[in-house]
Write a protein that holds these residues in place. Structure first.
Motif, PDB file in Angstrom:
ATOM      1  N   LYS A   1      46.301  43.487  40.041  1.00  0.00           N
ATOM      2  CA  LYS A   1      45.232  42.494  40.228  1.00  0.00           C
ATOM      3  C   LYS A   1      45.751  41.091  40.504  1.00  0.00           C
ATOM      4  CE  LYS A   1      44.267  40.919  35.494  1.00  0.00           C
ATOM      5  NZ  LYS A   1      43.207  40.771  34.485  1.00  0.00           N
ATOM      6  N   ASN A   2      46.996  40.791  40.148  1.00  0.00           N
ATOM      7  CA  ASN A   2      47.562  39.461  40.401  1.00  0.00           C
ATOM      8  C   ASN A   2      48.537  39.450  41.567  1.00  0.00           C
ATOM      9  OD1 ASN A   2      46.199  38.135  38.268  1.00  0.00           O
ATOM     10  ND2 ASN A   2      47.687  38.950  36.791  1.00  0.00           N
ATOM     11  N   GLN A   3      48.572  40.535  42.343  1.00  0.00           N
ATOM     12  CA  GLN A   3      49.450  40.551  43.507  1.00  0.00           C
ATOM     13  C   GLN A   3      48.803  39.838  44.690  1.00  0.00           C
ATOM     14  OE1 GLN A   3      51.200  44.324  44.434  1.00  0.00           O
ATOM     15  NE2 GLN A   3      52.068  44.593  42.383  1.00  0.00           N
ATOM     16  N   GLU A   4      49.621  39.567  45.713  1.00  0.00           N
ATOM     17  CA  GLU A   4      49.204  38.689  46.797  1.00  0.00           C
ATOM     18  C   GLU A   4      47.996  39.192  47.564  1.00  0.00           C
ATOM     19  OE1 GLU A   4      52.178  39.626  46.132  1.00  0.00           O
ATOM     20  OE2 GLU A   4      53.379  37.810  45.793  1.00  0.00           O
TER      21      GLU A   4
ATOM     22  N   LEU B   1      44.900  38.441  45.541  1.00  0.00           N
ATOM     23  CA  LEU B   1      44.639  37.004  45.504  1.00  0.00           C
ATOM     24  C   LEU B   1      44.124  36.505  46.846  1.00  0.00           C
ATOM     25  CD1 LEU B   1      47.783  35.803  43.498  1.00  0.00           C
ATOM     26  CD2 LEU B   1      45.449  36.146  42.653  1.00  0.00           C
TER      27      LEU B   1
ATOM     28  N   TYR C   1      40.706  44.873  34.726  1.00  0.00           N
ATOM     29  CA  TYR C   1      40.342  43.887  35.755  1.00  0.00           C
ATOM     30  C   TYR C   1      39.790  42.600  35.138  1.00  0.00           C
ATOM     31  CZ  TYR C   1      38.330  41.879  39.988  1.00  0.00           C
ATOM     32  OH  TYR C   1      38.016  41.035  41.025  1.00  0.00           O
TER      33      TYR C   1
END
Length: 339
Positions: free
Chosen positions: A227-230, A233, A164
């Protein structure tokens, strides 16, 4: 010739009125992720049979020692090396107390004038193997479940933090993991057991020292993926804290892979404990586990093969059951495996 168009009568048609509120209604009830997974795992007969086998073994670990009147740790030298004898089955010519005495095959119960029954026979010290087997299985399962729980907790926390936060934190934490992976696990376990007093907790700690590494690497990879998916975010944009993002968004998406890997971790811990006990680094007498029972049976395999058969059979059932359940859960919890 003139072609005449035939007209259908008006009563051949019926006007259908569609209620706009029911236009997109789903007739089949919607299922949650876990309900859908349960429906899929029910189709896996091997996993369902394995569940019943595992439930039966766990039940016997608690009920088995109380089903007979013999203490699993009581020593009776006069009752040593008795073969299995079960009421009712003895009349069928099996489990009838007949064993080898030198080169002869005799009824050892009648020869020693013993009027009690030992369902799985006795060991070289006259201890009842039936109650001892289930007591040993209970200890082996306890060690495996506690060690697997520690592996999951430490692995999820370590891998989650590493994936993370990333950056320098991830680099430092992964270098530590690489150092631990480079050292043979057996060497670390043997050193830890030699440093501590032999017992259940020393084995659990020894198994858990490096057991969490595999889980941490899997969790780290999944966290890097999510962790970087929509949805993450969007939560971060709305001001959600790191704790809320991890607890409400990332962890629920990791539960499936965590459960599946835990089901494979438990049989690994069971086998590792049995291996340590088999080579003499596990529990010490008079305590019993599957490893110590297999070790005792191996010494008398030529004369009393039943001493090795029963613990080896239970260990095999546990290994197969856990692995088949793990395979079933992996197929059921993986959306790509849907029919």
């Amino acid at each position: 010739m003139t072609n005449k168009l035939e007209k259908l009568p008006k009563d051949s048609f019926e006007r259908i009125t569609i209620d706009s509120t029911q236009a997109e209604k789903i007739s089949k009830p919607s299922l949650s992720f876990w309900q859908d997974a349960w429906l899929r795992i029910r189709k896996n007969k091997a996993a369902i049979v394995s569940m019943f086998i595992l439930i039966f073994i766990v039940f016997m670990t608690f009920a088995g020692p109380f089903m007979v009147k013999h203490d699993p740790e009581a020593v009776k030298v006069s009752h040593a090396n008795l073969p299995p004898k079960v009421p009712g089955l003895e009349k069928l010519g099996i489990f009838d107390g007949v064993g080898k005495l030198g080169s002869k095959t005799v009824n050892l119960y009648e020869l020693k004038k013993i009027d009690t029954y030992y369902w799985f026979g006795t060991d070289s010290l006259g201890r009842d193997l039936f109650s001892r087997l289930w007591k040993g299985t209970q200890i082996s399962l306890l060690i495996a479940f506690v060690a697997a729980f520690i592996d999951v907790v430490v692995g999820v926390i370590y891998g989650g933090i590493s994936g993370y936060y990333g950056g320098r934190t991830d680099d430092i934490m992964q270098r530590i993991v690489e150092v631990l992976i480079g050292i043979p696990t057996l060497v670390i376990v043997i050193l830890m057991i030699m440093m501590m007093d032999s017992g259940i907790w020393s084995i659990i700690i020894a198994i858990s020292i490096t057991g969490w590494i595999g889980m941490s690497r899997i969790v780290r990879g999944q966290v890097l993926k999510y962790k970087n998916q929509e949805f993450v975010l969007a939560a971060r944009t709305l001001g959600a804290s790191d704790r809320r993002i991890i607890g409400k968004h990332l962890l629920p998406n990791l539960m499936a892979i965590i459960i599946v890997n835990m089901m494979f971790t438990i049989p690994t811990a069971i086998f590792f404990e049995a291996f340590l006990s088999f080579i003499g680094l596990g529990l010490q007498a008079p305590k019993a586990s599957l490893g110590t029972l297999i070790n005792d049976g191996y010494k008398f395999i030529s004369y009393q093969p039943y001493m090795l058969f029963f613990p080896a059979f239970v260990l095999s059932l546990l290994m197969i059951a856990f692995n088949l359940i793990g395979d079933g859960l992996r197929d059921a919890l993986d959306p790509k495996m849907k029919d």
